[in-house]
Design a protein around this motif. Structure first.
Motif, PDB file in Angstrom:
ATOM      1  N   TYR A   2       0.847  -1.188   0.000  1.00 51.32           N
ATOM      2  CA  TYR A   2       0.000   0.000   0.000  1.00 51.32           C
ATOM      3  C   TYR A   2       0.887   1.245   0.000  1.00 51.32           C
ATOM      4  O   TYR A   2       1.974   1.235   0.572  1.00 51.32           O
ATOM      5  CB  TYR A   2      -0.884   0.025   1.248  1.00 51.32           C
ATOM      6  N   TYR A   3       0.413   2.287  -0.655  1.00 51.95           N
ATOM      7  CA  TYR A   3       1.183   3.525  -0.717  1.00 51.95           C
ATOM      8  C   TYR A   3       0.324   4.709  -0.313  1.00 51.95           C
ATOM      9  O   TYR A   3      -0.789   4.887  -0.837  1.00 51.95           O
ATOM     10  CB  TYR A   3       1.702   3.755  -2.140  1.00 51.95           C
ATOM     11  N   ILE A   4       0.852   5.511   0.595  1.00 52.16           N
ATOM     12  CA  ILE A   4       0.176   6.748   0.987  1.00 52.16           C
ATOM     13  C   ILE A   4       1.215   7.845   1.000  1.00 52.16           C
ATOM     14  O   ILE A   4       2.181   7.758   1.764  1.00 52.16           O
ATOM     15  CB  ILE A   4      -0.495   6.608   2.368  1.00 52.16           C
ATOM     16  N   LYS A  10       3.531  -2.613   4.210  1.00 48.53           N
ATOM     17  CA  LYS A  10       3.446  -4.023   3.832  1.00 48.53           C
ATOM     18  C   LYS A  10       2.042  -4.581   4.025  1.00 48.53           C
ATOM     19  O   LYS A  10       1.665  -5.548   3.393  1.00 48.53           O
ATOM     20  CB  LYS A  10       4.430  -4.848   4.672  1.00 48.53           C
ATOM     21  N   CYS A  11       1.304  -4.020   4.972  1.00 53.14           N
ATOM     22  CA  CYS A  11      -0.073  -4.473   5.106  1.00 53.14           C
ATOM     23  C   CYS A  11      -0.919  -3.379   5.725  1.00 53.14           C
ATOM     24  O   CYS A  11      -0.401  -2.406   6.264  1.00 53.14           O
ATOM     25  CB  CYS A  11      -0.158  -5.771   5.895  1.00 53.14           C
ATOM     26  N   SER A  12      -2.212  -3.551   5.647  1.00 50.36           N
ATOM     27  CA  SER A  12      -3.082  -2.452   6.033  1.00 50.36           C
ATOM     28  C   SER A  12      -3.103  -2.250   7.546  1.00 50.36           C
ATOM     29  O   SER A  12      -3.471  -1.186   8.026  1.00 50.36           O
ATOM     30  CB  SER A  12      -4.489  -2.657   5.479  1.00 50.36           C
ATOM     31  N   VAL A  13      -2.695  -3.249   8.289  1.00 47.83           N
ATOM     32  CA  VAL A  13      -2.573  -3.050   9.731  1.00 47.83           C
ATOM     33  C   VAL A  13      -1.491  -2.005  10.017  1.00 47.83           C
ATOM     34  O   VAL A  13      -1.623  -1.173  10.911  1.00 47.83           O
ATOM     35  CB  VAL A  13      -2.274  -4.370  10.466  1.00 47.83           C
ATOM     36  N   VAL A  15      -0.751   0.427   8.112  1.00 50.63           N
ATOM     37  CA  VAL A  15      -1.354   1.723   7.794  1.00 50.63           C
ATOM     38  C   VAL A  15      -2.092   2.256   9.013  1.00 50.63           C
ATOM     39  O   VAL A  15      -1.930   3.404   9.420  1.00 50.63           O
ATOM     40  CB  VAL A  15      -2.346   1.582   6.606  1.00 50.63           C
ATOM     41  N   THR A  16      -2.885   1.403   9.600  1.00 51.16           N
ATOM     42  CA  THR A  16      -3.678   1.800  10.763  1.00 51.16           C
ATOM     43  C   THR A  16      -2.789   2.188  11.928  1.00 51.16           C
ATOM     44  O   THR A  16      -2.992   3.207  12.581  1.00 51.16           O
ATOM     45  CB  THR A  16      -4.608   0.650  11.188  1.00 51.16           C
ATOM     46  N   LEU A  17      -1.772   1.362  12.150  1.00 52.05           N
ATOM     47  CA  LEU A  17      -0.846   1.632  13.239  1.00 52.05           C
ATOM     48  C   LEU A  17      -0.241   3.021  13.102  1.00 52.05           C
ATOM     49  O   LEU A  17      -0.075   3.738  14.083  1.00 52.05           O
ATOM     50  CB  LEU A  17       0.288   0.629  13.210  1.00 52.05           C
ATOM     51  N   VAL A  19      -1.443   5.557  12.097  1.00 53.53           N
ATOM     52  CA  VAL A  19      -2.359   6.631  12.447  1.00 53.53           C
ATOM     53  C   VAL A  19      -2.319   6.940  13.936  1.00 53.53           C
ATOM     54  O   VAL A  19      -2.407   8.087  14.340  1.00 53.53           O
ATOM     55  CB  VAL A  19      -3.797   6.270  12.027  1.00 53.53           C
ATOM     56  N   PHE A  20      -2.204   5.906  14.745  1.00 53.82           N
ATOM     57  CA  PHE A  20      -2.300   6.239  16.169  1.00 53.82           C
ATOM     58  C   PHE A  20      -1.203   5.618  17.022  1.00 53.82           C
ATOM     59  O   PHE A  20      -1.362   5.467  18.223  1.00 53.82           O
ATOM     60  CB  PHE A  20      -3.685   5.906  16.729  1.00 53.82           C
TER      61      PHE A  20
END
Lengths: 128, 128
Positions: A2-4, A10-13, A15-17, A19-20
């Motif tokens: 994933y790219y932001i 490597k995984c969407s978890v 990404v979430t991490l 954030v917070f």
DNA sequence: ACGCTTACTTTACTTTATGTAAGTAATGAT
DNA sequence: ATCATTACTTACATAAAGTAAAGTAAGCGT
């Protein structure tokens, strides 16, 4: 993958991490779940945080579109922070964290009186 | 109010946060969800982490009873880390984080190929 | 005798995060 | 004129976390 904005995950978890994953952001989100709040309200809710750090964390959350900031042109100034739709969508995570934490305390700690903080957020925000 | 060895928590979400609120712990938990792992496997899974940091984080997670450590008296040494029952119970949180992260990327980023990491954990561990 | 292996530990350092304390801007109240 | 108010900003200080690279221990294979 994933790219932001240039950044790879490597995984969407992950990404979430991102954030917070620091000492303060989830607390801010937790208190904003209750209702939209002004800077001062947040700094009273999370009384251990310094103004400087709160300012930084709010800015970071705003940049990630988790919260919105509305400044009113008044004196003294008034700024209201609120969760965006995607910010509000973090609620199920918090709910699971709430449940897990309770279980963990049952096994490894002791439970005292319910705090105002928990009572309020639980009542208004958690759909358990 | 909750208490876990002298430490006070205003709500159970704070308890949960305390368990994985740093850069590495949730990654360790994520990879251990897949299966029990040796030190070396973990350090290959999370290749950005240094051995020292991994050692420290594993120790912290063990102290909190999130993972267990089993050392075999062999040469070369073999140590196997596994999630405890309460550690495994973190799965619903990870699932929610997984879902939220996907949504967030849909709105704010781009998606590339699926990584081995994600494929494997999703297949074996998430009950979505 | 020597290098290889694993799961670390140690050292010496750099980076990042957070804290402390003060300052600022604008204006209405006293 | 001065103070209080709010949401910050600035400059400096410290603490926490992370890094790289080397060391350790014990025994196995060559």
């Amino acid at each position: 993958m994933y790219y932001i904005n240039e950044k790879e995950y490597k995984c969407s978890v992950a990404v979430t991490l991102d954030v917070f994953n620091d000492r303060w952001k989830l607390a801010i989100i937790w208190y904003l779940l209750e209702k939209d709040k002004r800077f001062k309200e947040l700094s009273e809710d999370i009384h251990e945080i310094t103004q400087k750090t709160l300012t930084i964390k709010l800015k970071e959350l705003e940049e990630k579109n988790i919260i919105s900031r509305q400044a009113f042109l008044e004196i003294p100034p008034r700024v209201v922070y609120a969760l965006t739709p995607i910010g509000k969508a973090l609620r199920p995570i918090l709910e699971e964290m709430y449940l897990w934490g309770k279980n963990y305390v049952k096994e490894h700690g002791t439970i005292g009186e319910m705090t105002a903080c928990e009572a309020s957020v639980v009542k208004k925000c958690l759909k358990l």
